[in-house]
Design an enzyme around this catalytic site. Structure first.
Site, PDB file in Angstrom:
ATOM      1  CG  ASP A 115      -0.239  -0.058   2.536  1.00 42.27           C
ATOM      2  OD1 ASP A 115       0.500   0.899   2.832  1.00 42.27           O
ATOM      3  OD2 ASP A 115      -0.410  -1.045   3.302  1.00 42.27           O
ATOM      4  CD  GLU A 175      20.199 -24.895 -14.307  1.00 41.18           C
ATOM      5  OE1 GLU A 175      19.052 -25.322 -14.435  1.00 41.18           O
ATOM      6  OE2 GLU A 175      20.938 -25.172 -13.336  1.00 41.18           O
TER       7      GLU A 175
END
Ligand code: DGJ
Length: 731
Positions: free
Chosen positions: A536, A616
């Site tokens: 928020d 990776e």
């Protein structure tokens, strides 16, 4: 000046670059809402008020025989219960003699330069240099001796109006406040859609759009936090409003606790929208002379659709809300230990993860939960913020020194608002948590909530957090909060004041954050509440970034990040690459795609690089190099949602465009495949139409106009969950 009063028409006029907001004082002194929309030159909108004798819509006593004046039908700025207006009111109270009506008439006003101060709560800042002015209108009720002050801060250039309300008890007896909305917004018509953001833990802020119907539609939280379930942000828009066209109005509440946003279509097909603290579980006692301030509500209007509305909020949050000096800086690319090790680590394991991360090009290592107290799982230890030497034998200072020695910054996790029953803190202060008298406390994740409505508890937290930050050499703190509040009962308040606990908890939290976070501007703080349970604006005042969701599945994240982007800037949204099969959903998505999704935010990793193959790791190295090249565009650029993931099942795409439009980055993920597919095109946005752009890795140059009108073919060779990034540079 962005604010004027026209004494001839008795009209208050608020103007931003593109919008006007007008209010009129009625002949009986009521403050009526006249208009909020496209900027207009007119100052007399009296003709818009129509009066009719309407059955069962009563008339205030002072209007005498005029049966056409009813508060049940007129658009108001602040409406009172028991006034003959039966729509949901702005205020509910019981004043000194037991009456419940507030009949406030305009008694004066003041216009002053700069933003309005919201006491004890976050709010927007801005001074006269930025053309920010505040209007305060006083409504007085001589009978109840209640005064209401309505504040409107106008950010002219930013197209924003921030509202707040103060209610003061000038009577001789205590007053009980039972509802006080931060703003009421009345519309004369109601053919609108309501957009709101709903979800749950691990699936936050899913966008929903519904047509307004007769009756009330409300969203809110009564969990003590702004919550995963509903976000304190909503949009009203015309039914045909889209990303690039149509009128829409945004409402964003700067508050981290219980909230309510309600939209009511009344019998006359008018619309009332209220937003503020949720009245459920709320009541506040005001002694004579005391006042109560409601949190700030940020209003914005766009006549050019939802993208423009998002840009208004992104800009004001970045520039006028967030206090952290990091708000405009690129954030370090971090690796967080949570999904890498959970509670299962020792110093050796942590150091080897950090070392592998440094080798990959990561810039900061963050040690998540499990480093303190007796914390081997989530059943114990919260509250004891001293290192667990059984796990980290070398202690935190040495660990931090070693990690810094690898060329990494160091960050740490805390959850200050909570306590485990199995902790020294709880054993010393069992009365410090929220719990009803005589009843064992409700547990959430096996933990209890500290009573932040108590100043002694807050002061203890300030002292212990500041001591911890002093002892440790850290550049980053993740401030977590992992449960909803259940009981709102504080041992230090009398029974007539228990309705204040939810709000006092939030005020206590802000007080602690004022004294811990704001007193360490050199530290980058990241908000978190089981991911995005407290995403928020008030949290963004303190913390420039928030862990968006505990769900790191790159496909689910497309919807979560899409919903989040309506109000919140991309610079606030922390997003990490994790391993597959994904720990939350079990889905497997290519590593490259996980990077594409996580780069739609503040980028990082949440995995154990010691378990990755050389190939990776090389993919991650390349991701990091790529993010650094586009980091500024992602953080400060304008954001465009190119698709709606609820409507386009084939792919989701978005775009960042630098403020000068010279650089842009497009992200795209394939979400579904069919045999012998149609060729799909992706139309770009926000580019300079007459300029030419080069597309990274492609020959030729393309005009902005072409890319925005004809678009780019989405390569048919991409498989399900494949991702793509398209970098563009103006030439
Ligand atoms: C919830 C957070 O969202 C996670 O990232 C992690 O920090 C855990 N809490 C730790 O308990």
């Amino acid at each position: 000046m962005a604010v004027r009063y026209n004494a001839d028409t008795k009209t208050f006029i608020l103007e931003t670059a593109n919008s006007s907001y007008l209010m009129e004082v009625s002949r009986y002194g009521n403050l009526l809402h006249m208009y909020y929309g496209a900027r207009i030159p007119d100052e007399d909108l009296d003709y818009l008020l129509t009066f009719q004798d309407r059955g069962f819509s009563p008339n205030p006593n002072e209007v005498g025989n005029d049966r056409t004046f009813s508060l049940d039908a007129l658009p108001q700025e602040f409406s009172s219960d028991r006034s003959g207006d039966y729509r949901n009111p702005s205020v509910e109270l019981v004043w000194g003699e037991g009456g419940t009506a507030f009949s406030g008439k305009v008694a004066g006003y003041e216009i002053s330069p700069g933003a309005c101060v919201i006491k004890g709560m976050p709010g927007l800042s801005g001074g006269p240099k930025e053309n920010v002015d505040t209007l305060v209108i006083r409504l007085e009720d001589p009978v109840s001796r209640v005064e209401v002050r309505l504040a409107y801060t106008v950010f002219e250039e930013k197209d924003v109006i921030a509202r707040s309300v103060i209610l003061a008890n000038y009577g001789t007896k205590p007053l009980r406040l039972e509802k006080l909305m931060s703003a009421t917004l009345d519309f004369r018509d109601s053919d609108y859609d309501l957009i709101y953001f709903t979800g749950r833990h691990m699936m936050e802020r899913e966008m929903r759009r519904i047509p307004i119907r007769d009756g009330v539609h409300s969203v809110g939280s009564s969990r003590g936090t702004s919550s995963h379930q509903y976000n304190p942000f909503a949009i009203l828009c015309e039914p045909d409003c889209g990303e690039d066209h149509g009128q829409c109005w945004g409402l964003s509440l700067v508050y981290s606790g219980n909230f309510l946003i309600e939209a009511e279509r009344d019998q006359y097909r008018q619309l009332r929208v209220n937003a503020g603290i949720h009245p459920k579980g709320f009541s506040f006692l005001l002694e004579p002379g005391e006042e109560f301030q409601a949190p700030q509500l940020i209003l914005a209007w766009s006549g050019q659709g939802l993208t423009r509305l998002s840009h208004i909020y992104h800009r004001i949050f970045r520039e006028n809300l967030c206090r952290s000096p990091y708000r405009k800086k690129l954030r370090p690319i971090l690796l967080n230990s949570w999904e890498a090790a959970y509670f299962d680590f020792d110093d050796e394991k942590i150091l080897s993860i950090a070392e592998a991360a440094a080798d990959m090009g990561v810039e900061m290592f963050v040690l998540d939960d499990g480093w303190f107290g007796k914390r081997d799982d989530d059943c114990s230890g919260l509250g004891d913020w001293t290192v667990n030497r059984k796990k980290l034998n070398m202690g935190l200072s040495e660990l931090s020194r070693r990690i810094h020695g690898m060329g990494l910054k160091f960050g740490i996790w805390v959850e200050p608002e909570m306590v485990s029953e199995d902790s020294d803190l709880y054993r010393q202060h069992p009365d410090w948590c929220l719990r009803e008298p005589g009843r064992p406390a409700v547990r959430g994740r096996y933990q209890l909530v500290l009573d932040l409505s108590r100043k002694d508890v807050c002061d203890y937290l300030i002292e212990s957090m500041n001591r911890l930050l002093k002892e440790m050499d850290v550049e980053y703190v993740k401030w977590d909060m992992n449960r909803s509040l259940a009981e709102a009962w504080s041992g230090l308040l009398g029974r007539e004041r228990q309705g204040e606990v939810f709000h006092r908890y939030i005020l206590g939290l802000y007080y602690v954050m004022d004294h811990v976070i704001l007193s360490h501007p050199e530290i980058l703080f990241c908000g978190c509440s089981g991911g995005g349970g407290r995403y928020d604006p008030a949290m963004l005042y303190y913390q420039p970034q928030i862990w968006c969701s505990d769900n790191t599945d790159a496909v689910n994240r497309l919807k979560i990040q899409y919903g989040t982007s309506f109000a919140y800037p991309i610079s606030s949204l922390e997003s990490h690459v994790s391993v597959c099969p994904n720990h939350q959903t079990g889905r497997t998505v290519p590593l490259a795609t996980r990077g594409v999704t996580a780069m739609d935010g503040v980028f990082g990793y949440e995995l154990d690089p010691t378990k990755m193959s050389a190939g990776e790791k090389e993919v991650c190295r390349e991701q990091i190099r790529f993010y650094k090249r586009y980091g500024k565009v992602i953080m400060d650029g304008d954001y465009y949602r190119l698709t709606n993931p609820y409507e386009n099942r084939y792919f989701t795409a978005w775009q960042h465009v630098s403020q000068d439009k010279k650089k842009s980055l497009v992200g795209l993920v394939i979400t579904d495949k069919e045999g012998n597919e149609a060729q799909r095109y992706l139309k770009l946005k926000g580019l300079e139409p007459d300029a030419f752009y080069r597309i990274e890795g492609r020959k030729g140059k393309f005009s902005g106009r072409l890319l925005m009108s004809a678009g780019i073919p989405v390569p048919n060779g991409l498989g399900e969950y494949d991702g793509l990034q398209i970098g563009l540079k103006m030439i």
